[in-house]
Design an enzyme around this catalytic site. Structure first.
Site, PDB file in Angstrom:
ATOM      1  N   CYS A  51      22.382 -18.913 -11.629  1.00 19.29           N
ATOM      2  CA  CYS A  51      21.733 -19.823 -10.686  1.00 19.29           C
ATOM      3  C   CYS A  51      22.780 -20.885 -10.414  1.00 19.29           C
ATOM      4  O   CYS A  51      23.374 -21.432 -11.352  1.00 19.29           O
ATOM      5  CB  CYS A  51      20.491 -20.456 -11.300  1.00 19.29           C
ATOM      6  SG  CYS A  51      19.803 -21.789 -10.282  1.00 19.29           S
ATOM      7  N   CYS A 108      23.407 -19.160  -3.317  1.00 23.45           N
ATOM      8  CA  CYS A 108      22.153 -19.308  -4.054  1.00 23.45           C
ATOM      9  C   CYS A 108      21.721 -17.912  -4.500  1.00 23.45           C
ATOM     10  O   CYS A 108      21.633 -17.003  -3.664  1.00 23.45           O
ATOM     11  CB  CYS A 108      21.101 -19.911  -3.125  1.00 23.45           C
ATOM     12  SG  CYS A 108      19.437 -19.988  -3.821  1.00 23.45           S
TER      13      CYS A 108
END
Ligand code: DGL
Length: 278
Positions: free
Chosen positions: A197, A74
């Protein structure tokens, strides 16, 4: 020496599955535990303190399951929590464990994917605010010039399973227009859009359809998996501490049904997750 144990993979929700899928394809023999903090996702708008606390709790849970190595799949958590965990938490509490993120491997590879050196980056507001990409680029790819764009609504759309449709298209087009305008104002014309992302590859077909064809797209799954394989080659002591059995356990902090349904779409195979109370 403790018995070998699985490799941990953590994300705020589903996005890390895009990284995990590629990791498993490249390194199929290892055992894995994937933990998605779906109950508290998205992390993208949260403060440093909160992202650090949530990330550390999840990493600690993976450590409690024995994982010697955890990949934070992440960007938001890598940007806001990785450094503190590596520099403060591990030496104090888990000196023999390791945690890796996704920003460094991305930045190390990026120069090889742009001809002009002008790169647009789409990320969560938290990743953009952290300035992690410009800071790492300055160290590892100084010839690259970035135009950063926060895309606050893309993760909530993905987490809600909105992987196509006019609502999604509207926001992709809006974010590209803003990116192109900001780049033009700075005299830049990016030839590469980095999807910084881990949720964004799930909507990559729509991004590809709406961003001009002269701009290449780069997702991190293709960068992080080989970088992890390289890390394990360079760290045989860590490699020996990872168990091999080809298994995978999925944990979610939200209801398991929801995770299973969407994870199956993302991974292309049935998933039976377990709900984890943190
Ligand atoms: N997947 C996360 C990332 O790569 C986004 C997550 C979120 O906002 O929770 O930044």
């Amino acid at each position: 020496m403790p018995a070998p144990a699985p490799l941990g993979v953590f994300d705020s929700g589903f996005g890390g599955l895009t990284i995990f899928k590629r990791v498993r394809e490249l390194l199929p023999d290892y055992d894995y535990v994937y933990l998605g903090d779906n109950a508290r996702a998205p992390y993208g708008q949260r403060s440093f303190e909160v992202v650090l606390r949530f990330t550390q709790e999840c990493v600690d849970h993976l450590f409690a399951l024995g994982c010697p190595l955890v990949v934070i799949a992440c960007n938001t958590a890598s940007a806001k929590a990785l450094r503190s965990i590596q520099q403060r938490h591990l030496p104090a509490a888990f000196p023999d464990r390791r945690v890796l993120g996704v920003i460094r491997p991305t930045v190390e590879a990026i120069a090889g994917h742009t001809r002009t050196g002008q790169v647009a980056v789409w990320a969560t507001p938290g990743t953009v605010r952290s300035e992690s990409f410009p800071l790492e680029i300055a160290h590892h790819a100084p010839g690259v010039r970035l135009t950063q764009q926060a895309c606050p609504l893309l993760v909530p759309l993905v987490e809600a399973g909105e992987l196509e449709g006019p609502g999604l298209d509207h926001f992709i087009s809006k974010y590209w227009q803003e990116t192109a305008a900001r780049a033009a104002a700075a005299g830049a014309a990016p030839d590469l859009l980095l999807l910084a992302c881990t949720h964004y590859p799930l909507i990559q077909p729509r991004i590809r359809a709406l961003v001009p064809p002269g701009v290449a797209l780069l997702a991190q799954d293709a960068l992080v998996a080989p970088s992890l394989a390289d890390y394990l080659r360079r760290h045989p002591d860590m490699d020996r501490r990872l168990s091999r059995g080809g298994s995978c356990r999925y944990l979610t902090t939200d209801v398991a049904d929801h995770f299973d349904r969407l994870a199956e779409v993302f991974l292309g195979q049935p998933v039976a997750s377990e709900k984890l109370a943190l």
